[in-house]
Scaffold this motif. Sequence first.
Motif, PDB file in Angstrom:
ATOM      1  N   CYS A  94       0.827  -1.211   0.000  1.00 59.31           N
ATOM      2  CA  CYS A  94       0.000   0.000   0.000  1.00 59.31           C
ATOM      3  C   CYS A  94       0.859   1.259   0.000  1.00 59.31           C
ATOM      4  O   CYS A  94       0.504   2.259  -0.627  1.00 59.31           O
ATOM      5  CB  CYS A  94      -0.932  -0.002   1.213  1.00 59.31           C
ATOM      6  N   GLN A  95       1.995   1.204   0.682  1.00 56.95           N
ATOM      7  CA  GLN A  95       2.895   2.361   0.647  1.00 56.95           C
ATOM      8  C   GLN A  95       3.427   2.589  -0.764  1.00 56.95           C
ATOM      9  O   GLN A  95       3.535   3.729  -1.222  1.00 56.95           O
ATOM     10  CB  GLN A  95       4.054   2.150   1.622  1.00 56.95           C
ATOM     11  N   LYS A  96       3.774   1.508  -1.443  1.00 54.32           N
ATOM     12  CA  LYS A  96       4.272   1.637  -2.818  1.00 54.32           C
ATOM     13  C   LYS A  96       3.212   2.233  -3.738  1.00 54.32           C
ATOM     14  O   LYS A  96       3.520   2.958  -4.685  1.00 54.32           O
ATOM     15  CB  LYS A  96       4.690   0.262  -3.356  1.00 54.32           C
ATOM     16  N   LYS A  97       1.942   1.932  -3.452  1.00 53.24           N
ATOM     17  CA  LYS A  97       0.837   2.400  -4.294  1.00 53.24           C
ATOM     18  C   LYS A  97       0.239   3.718  -3.786  1.00 53.24           C
ATOM     19  O   LYS A  97      -0.742   4.209  -4.351  1.00 53.24           O
ATOM     20  CB  LYS A  97      -0.272   1.337  -4.322  1.00 53.24           C
ATOM     21  N   ASN A  98       0.808   4.258  -2.690  1.00 52.50           N
ATOM     22  CA  ASN A  98       0.305   5.494  -2.074  1.00 52.50           C
ATOM     23  C   ASN A  98      -1.163   5.371  -1.679  1.00 52.50           C
ATOM     24  O   ASN A  98      -1.979   6.257  -1.925  1.00 52.50           O
ATOM     25  CB  ASN A  98       0.501   6.700  -3.004  1.00 52.50           C
ATOM     26  N   ILE A  99      -1.487   4.247  -1.060  1.00 55.36           N
ATOM     27  CA  ILE A  99      -2.854   3.993  -0.592  1.00 55.36           C
ATOM     28  C   ILE A  99      -2.832   3.948   0.937  1.00 55.36           C
ATOM     29  O   ILE A  99      -2.061   3.193   1.529  1.00 55.36           O
ATOM     30  CB  ILE A  99      -3.379   2.656  -1.151  1.00 55.36           C
ATOM     31  N   PRO A 100      -3.651   4.751   1.602  1.00 55.38           N
ATOM     32  CA  PRO A 100      -3.689   4.750   3.073  1.00 55.38           C
ATOM     33  C   PRO A 100      -3.997   3.353   3.611  1.00 55.38           C
ATOM     34  O   PRO A 100      -4.912   2.689   3.143  1.00 55.38           O
ATOM     35  CB  PRO A 100      -4.817   5.729   3.404  1.00 55.38           C
ATOM     36  N   ILE A 101      -3.210   2.934   4.608  1.00 50.74           N
ATOM     37  CA  ILE A 101      -3.347   1.586   5.139  1.00 50.74           C
ATOM     38  C   ILE A 101      -3.445   1.622   6.655  1.00 50.74           C
ATOM     39  O   ILE A 101      -2.699   2.330   7.325  1.00 50.74           O
ATOM     40  CB  ILE A 101      -2.155   0.686   4.696  1.00 50.74           C
ATOM     41  N   VAL A 102      -4.380   0.834   7.193  1.00 48.09           N
ATOM     42  CA  VAL A 102      -4.553   0.660   8.630  1.00 48.09           C
ATOM     43  C   VAL A 102      -4.242  -0.798   8.956  1.00 48.09           C
ATOM     44  O   VAL A 102      -4.757  -1.706   8.296  1.00 48.09           O
ATOM     45  CB  VAL A 102      -5.998   0.989   9.068  1.00 48.09           C
ATOM     46  N   GLY A 103      -3.386  -1.017   9.942  1.00 49.77           N
ATOM     47  CA  GLY A 103      -3.033  -2.383  10.318  1.00 49.77           C
ATOM     48  C   GLY A 103      -3.198  -2.600  11.806  1.00 49.77           C
ATOM     49  O   GLY A 103      -2.861  -1.726  12.604  1.00 49.77           O
ATOM     50  N   ARG A 104      -3.749  -3.741  12.172  1.00 46.17           N
ATOM     51  CA  ARG A 104      -3.855  -4.107  13.573  1.00 46.17           C
ATOM     52  C   ARG A 104      -3.268  -5.507  13.746  1.00 46.17           C
ATOM     53  O   ARG A 104      -3.510  -6.401  12.930  1.00 46.17           O
ATOM     54  CB  ARG A 104      -5.319  -4.079  14.048  1.00 46.17           C
ATOM     55  N   GLU A 105      -2.502  -5.680  14.819  1.00 49.61           N
ATOM     56  CA  GLU A 105      -1.810  -6.936  15.058  1.00 49.61           C
ATOM     57  C   GLU A 105      -1.731  -7.163  16.562  1.00 49.61           C
ATOM     58  O   GLU A 105      -1.390  -6.262  17.331  1.00 49.61           O
ATOM     59  CB  GLU A 105      -0.410  -6.891  14.437  1.00 49.61           C
TER      60      GLU A 105
END
Length: 709
Positions: free
Chosen positions: A63-74
Amino acid sequence: MDGKKIRSAKRSKNERMGLHSWHSYYAGYSEAVVEDLLTYFGTDSSSKVLDPWMGSGTTAIVCQKKNIPIVGREINPVMVKFSKGKTAKLLDYNLENLAKQIIDNSNNIVPILDITVPDIIVQEITSEERYLKLKAIEKSINDIIDSIEYHMEKREILISFYYSALFQILRAIGKFKKGSNPTWIKRLKLNENEVHNIDELFLKTVLVMINDLKENYKGIDRNNIPDIKLGNSKKLDLVDNSVNFIITSPPYLTRIDYVVSTKPELLFLGLDEKVEVDVLRRDTMGAPIIRKELPAIDKCWGKTCISFLEQVRVHNSKASNSYYLKNFLQYFDDAFKSLQEIKRVLKVDGKAALVVQTSYFKEIEIELTKMYVEMGENLGLKSSILKREVVKQHMAHINVKSSQYVAKKLYYEDIILYEKGEKLMEEKESVALSYSDHRSQVENVQGLQERLSKLNKAVVEGFKDYLVTRETYFINFKDMTAEELANVFYKYPIVIKSVLTSVNVAGRAIKRDLEITIDTYKLSITKKKAGILAGYIKPMLPSEISIDALCELDRWFYVDKEIRKSKGSWEKEILKALIKFSNKEFKKRKFVVDGQKFELDAAYPATANIVETGVDVKRIEARQDIHKRADEIVNKASKYKKMFPDGKFFAVIYYPFTADHINLKERLASKDIDGIYFANENTLSIEQQAKYLLGKAQLLEIEDEEIEE
């Protein structure tokens, strides 16, 4: 893009190098599948993507490479640090220079570091000397980053980057290695004579990591910082309808202990093995450890899942009906709760893609894909298999004995597609089996907007001579007389409730102080009562209050009233269902035993000197009430059997904590209770449990479907 053309989720050898080599994460999937799913979904820089099982961060990398906002939970704090440490924005900082500062500062810390080295560190992880040096670097990381005024978000990614380096060094100099199972840790004998210059190793590791970041993030916008946090897929800290797309992979049903695979790092972070690590293992979906409280089977899990659980229960292999069944129950409960959260946070018209694998229990195929599809359908999501691929390498192959049940087992890795449409399938019978939460109860309140519209009109008209215009209308109570207020109450009684709530005066206070009874939701009041009430309330009123505020107060009191009303009617619905499916008259009946009065919420026959079937209907809203209510049921059953020894006694219970149903049943274990049935507010659930009860009581006359208890 055609879903069938989406590339494999299996990682190539190249995808186990570079960024992906920082921590060898068994459960990862390919960057290619993420890229293709982003294309399939039609994402752009305005989209928000979620990965609720972030793992090592592959979704965030793409998503960073595609410039798309990403939310991650782990859920695993070690993997959170690895994921955050792979943020492209890090390349904007002089990471090498910071690393050198960290090393120099750590050498000053070592002589004064005052910490106790846990025995388990020396026994299983590394030597005391090496551990203290690593802890000095850890402290130096925090000291150096804290000394520079970074925004919190940037501070976290920097600290995570250097922790990722520390974790790799811990693996390099530790007395352990991975076993044949990629999540096992094998203890080694530490070579005390082996010399490690940890300062040099730290700097060398950081330089390699910097190069990995540069190779991975070429020519991209680095300002897209992923929102990666510690979180649980079953309890996401996200608001409803907040993400456009979800790309993820839940833990498979292979009893993999992902927490144990990061045990060295968790212990280094200071987690206690018998407390925090154990809790983390129990909270982690799919872990091979049994929790203290087991969930009950939920029909919303779907026919395939329930059929599989029954096959496990009756299987003749060792521990099938004990350990394995319990483990599977935990997994499916976690999976369903996670899908509920996925549905909740997805925007309308949002889509989710889940990568899952099938597996086997002995000779029984675990059709995990089909189970997830059925769960999604039962939640009102449009569910389908987007892509299917035969798996050649599988965790089951580690167990050489697995082929004795079925030779040449066939495994599949599938991509499941969920779509959240405008019109959800809430009317489906399967959904009716789920307990509603307070939020959904609020949303289901009827007549609220109509009431607020009438109230607003009445308030404006009733107080028109005392409105003060600012940004909204304000009622000027200060200049009103009690007589004028009484006139408003008489002409527009709908305003009484909101005016009373503005000073927190309830009906019982009025009855106690004024010796009059007022129904604040009845749209009429006598002039006499209006006058008494106005005189009583006028001194308490604020000098001014906005109409918007009054309407908002009325909104929540009205919602609360409607919810309480629906709860009160639940008992009546049970009674109706018993009458409907027995064609017999059930009524409330009282009886006296040992000088004590008791009441049955439903009894048959409705009249006569005997009761053949007695039913206690109990609504338990809170966990803390379980002991008291259970004791009440057991006591009533005992007295009932003393009065009617040949009668049957049943309990129908509303208790929204499904995982505790087994515990409640155990607490209600009594020879005097012939059956315990759990029902929620929905008609389907009420009627289904009524049928079960009547079948046991041999009173069921209308059977429109096969009844299985």
